[in-house]
Design a protein around this motif. Structure first.
Motif, PDB file in Angstrom:
ATOM      1  N   LYS A  19       0.600  -1.471  -0.071  1.00  0.00           N
ATOM      2  CA  LYS A  19       0.130  -0.315  -0.195  1.00  0.00           C
ATOM      3  C   LYS A  19       0.886   1.114  -0.390  1.00  0.00           C
ATOM      4  N   ALA A  20       0.207   1.969  -0.061  1.00  0.00           N
ATOM      5  CA  ALA A  20       1.125   3.482  -0.230  1.00  0.00           C
ATOM      6  C   ALA A  20       1.233   3.953   1.200  1.00  0.00           C
ATOM      7  N   ARG A  21       2.375   4.462   1.107  1.00  0.00           N
ATOM      8  CA  ARG A  21       2.793   5.021   2.706  1.00  0.00           C
ATOM      9  C   ARG A  21       0.865   6.547   2.551  1.00  0.00           C
ATOM     10  N   GLU A  22       0.680   6.764   4.383  1.00  0.00           N
ATOM     11  CA  GLU A  22      -0.357   6.770   4.559  1.00  0.00           C
ATOM     12  C   GLU A  22      -0.548   8.134   5.412  1.00  0.00           C
ATOM     13  N   PHE A  23      -0.792   8.867   5.497  1.00  0.00           N
ATOM     14  CA  PHE A  23      -0.727  10.258   6.577  1.00  0.00           C
ATOM     15  C   PHE A  23      -1.458   9.354   7.289  1.00  0.00           C
ATOM     16  N   VAL A  24      -0.813   9.738   8.810  1.00  0.00           N
ATOM     17  CA  VAL A  24      -1.814   9.585  10.106  1.00  0.00           C
ATOM     18  C   VAL A  24      -1.934  10.859  11.022  1.00  0.00           C
ATOM     19  N   ALA A  25      -0.667  11.410  11.155  1.00  0.00           N
ATOM     20  CA  ALA A  25      -0.811  12.912  12.446  1.00  0.00           C
ATOM     21  C   ALA A  25       0.397  14.107  11.770  1.00  0.00           C
ATOM     22  N   ALA A  26      -0.037  15.125  12.279  1.00  0.00           N
ATOM     23  CA  ALA A  26       1.448  16.063  11.928  1.00  0.00           C
ATOM     24  C   ALA A  26       1.244  17.068  12.955  1.00  0.00           C
ATOM     25  N   ILE A  27       2.215  17.614  13.963  1.00  0.00           N
ATOM     26  CA  ILE A  27       1.750  18.707  14.606  1.00  0.00           C
ATOM     27  C   ILE A  27       3.076  20.205  14.529  1.00  0.00           C
ATOM     28  N   SER A  28       2.829  20.983  14.414  1.00  0.00           N
ATOM     29  CA  SER A  28       3.938  22.258  14.458  1.00  0.00           C
ATOM     30  C   SER A  28       4.977  22.220  14.655  1.00  0.00           C
ATOM     31  N   ARG A  29       5.850  23.063  14.347  1.00  0.00           N
ATOM     32  CA  ARG A  29       6.603  23.389  15.889  1.00  0.00           C
ATOM     33  C   ARG A  29       6.784  23.793  17.175  1.00  0.00           C
ATOM     34  N   SER A  30       5.367  24.608  17.335  1.00  0.00           N
ATOM     35  CA  SER A  30       5.579  24.115  18.998  1.00  0.00           C
ATOM     36  C   SER A  30       4.948  23.410  19.740  1.00  0.00           C
ATOM     37  N   GLY A  31       3.991  22.899  18.544  1.00  0.00           N
ATOM     38  CA  GLY A  31       3.095  22.034  19.025  1.00  0.00           C
ATOM     39  C   GLY A  31       1.884  22.213  19.358  1.00  0.00           C
ATOM     40  N   ARG A  32       1.138  24.127  18.953  1.00  0.00           N
ATOM     41  CA  ARG A  32      -0.413  24.103  18.978  1.00  0.00           C
ATOM     42  C   ARG A  32      -1.331  23.656  18.069  1.00  0.00           C
ATOM     43  N   ASN A  33      -0.217  23.285  17.212  1.00  0.00           N
ATOM     44  CA  ASN A  33      -1.684  23.016  16.428  1.00  0.00           C
ATOM     45  C   ASN A  33      -1.419  21.722  15.474  1.00  0.00           C
ATOM     46  N   THR A  34      -2.072  20.796  15.583  1.00  0.00           N
ATOM     47  CA  THR A  34      -2.387  19.332  15.029  1.00  0.00           C
ATOM     48  C   THR A  34      -2.857  18.749  14.074  1.00  0.00           C
ATOM     49  N   TYR A  35      -3.162  17.857  13.371  1.00  0.00           N
ATOM     50  CA  TYR A  35      -4.666  17.937  12.441  1.00  0.00           C
ATOM     51  C   TYR A  35      -4.079  15.913  12.004  1.00  0.00           C
ATOM     52  N   TYR A  36      -5.482  15.694  12.051  1.00  0.00           N
ATOM     53  CA  TYR A  36      -5.523  14.334  11.619  1.00  0.00           C
ATOM     54  C   TYR A  36      -6.355  14.405  11.046  1.00  0.00           C
ATOM     55  N   LYS A  83       3.409  13.561   1.970  1.00  0.00           N
ATOM     56  CA  LYS A  83       4.709  13.010   2.649  1.00  0.00           C
ATOM     57  C   LYS A  83       5.284  14.036   1.437  1.00  0.00           C
ATOM     58  N   TYR A  84       5.576  14.184   0.315  1.00  0.00           N
ATOM     59  CA  TYR A  84       6.395  14.888   0.076  1.00  0.00           C
ATOM     60  C   TYR A  84       7.082  16.523   0.588  1.00  0.00           C
ATOM     61  N   GLU A  85       6.471  16.724   1.297  1.00  0.00           N
ATOM     62  CA  GLU A  85       7.091  17.783   1.899  1.00  0.00           C
ATOM     63  C   GLU A  85       7.947  17.759   3.303  1.00  0.00           C
ATOM     64  N   TYR A  86       7.819  16.866   3.195  1.00  0.00           N
ATOM     65  CA  TYR A  86       8.310  16.379   4.280  1.00  0.00           C
ATOM     66  C   TYR A  86      10.300  15.679   3.964  1.00  0.00           C
ATOM     67  N   ASP A  87      11.046  16.258   4.665  1.00  0.00           N
ATOM     68  CA  ASP A  87      12.745  16.085   4.430  1.00  0.00           C
ATOM     69  C   ASP A  87      13.214  15.388   5.213  1.00  0.00           C
ATOM     70  N   ASN A  88      12.801  14.136   5.836  1.00  0.00           N
ATOM     71  CA  ASN A  88      13.781  13.415   6.838  1.00  0.00           C
ATOM     72  C   ASN A  88      12.650  12.488   7.360  1.00  0.00           C
ATOM     73  N   TRP A  89      13.195  11.592   7.274  1.00  0.00           N
ATOM     74  CA  TRP A  89      12.973  10.383   7.288  1.00  0.00           C
ATOM     75  C   TRP A  89      13.441   8.681   8.392  1.00  0.00           C
ATOM     76  N   GLY A  90      12.136   9.072   8.950  1.00  0.00           N
ATOM     77  CA  GLY A  90      12.885   7.889  10.121  1.00  0.00           C
ATOM     78  C   GLY A  90      12.716   6.510   9.413  1.00  0.00           C
ATOM     79  N   GLN A  91      13.196   4.871  10.302  1.00  0.00           N
ATOM     80  CA  GLN A  91      13.474   3.895   9.658  1.00  0.00           C
ATOM     81  C   GLN A  91      12.419   3.155   9.839  1.00  0.00           C
TER      82      GLN A  91
END
Length: 124
Positions: A43-60, A108-116
């Motif tokens: 399956k394709a890589r799927e978005f799960v959750a995101a958080i801003s730098r400050s942590g004030r904003n999240t999205y699911y 996903k293409y807007e992210y520069d760094n990924w873990g394993q």
């Protein structure tokens, strides 16, 4: 570049909970908006959750709202994903990602760094 290492995956029964962690090193963690994605076999890589730098904003995405919670501790250079009421369809490799921007992103293409990634398996 920031290096990311996920942990906390494992085998859990349906209805159970897991807390994933993603430890960052190499750059100032608070400069990065963070995200969690997942990828199941075939399956394709799927978005799960995101958080801003400050942590004030999240999205699911709607399918995760109310079950998953993303948070971060900038003092510990760590982002977390609390997963509750797990379902067999949540089985996947979960990856954290970082982007050099203040705003969160679901793309996903807007992210520069990924873990394993860390494997999460939910049994029925």
């Amino acid at each position: 570049q920031v290096q990311l290492v996920e942990s906390g995956g494992g085998l859990v029964q349906a209805g159970g909970s897991l807390r994933l962690s993603c430890a960052a090193s190499g750059r100032t963690f608070s400069n990065y908006a963070m995200g969690w994605f997942r990828q199941a076999p075939g399956k394709a890589r799927e978005f799960v959750a995101a958080i801003s730098r400050s942590g004030r904003n999240t999205y699911y995405p709607d399918s995760m709202k109310g079950r998953f919670t993303i948070s971060r501790d900038n003092a510990k250079n760590t982002v977390y994903l609390q997963m509750n009421s797990l379902k067999p369809e949540d089985t996947a490799v979960y990856l954290c990602a970082a982007r050099t921007a203040s705003l969160l992103s679901t793309l996903k293409y807007e992210y520069d760094n990924w873990g394993q990634g860390t494997q999460v398996t939910v049994s029925s």
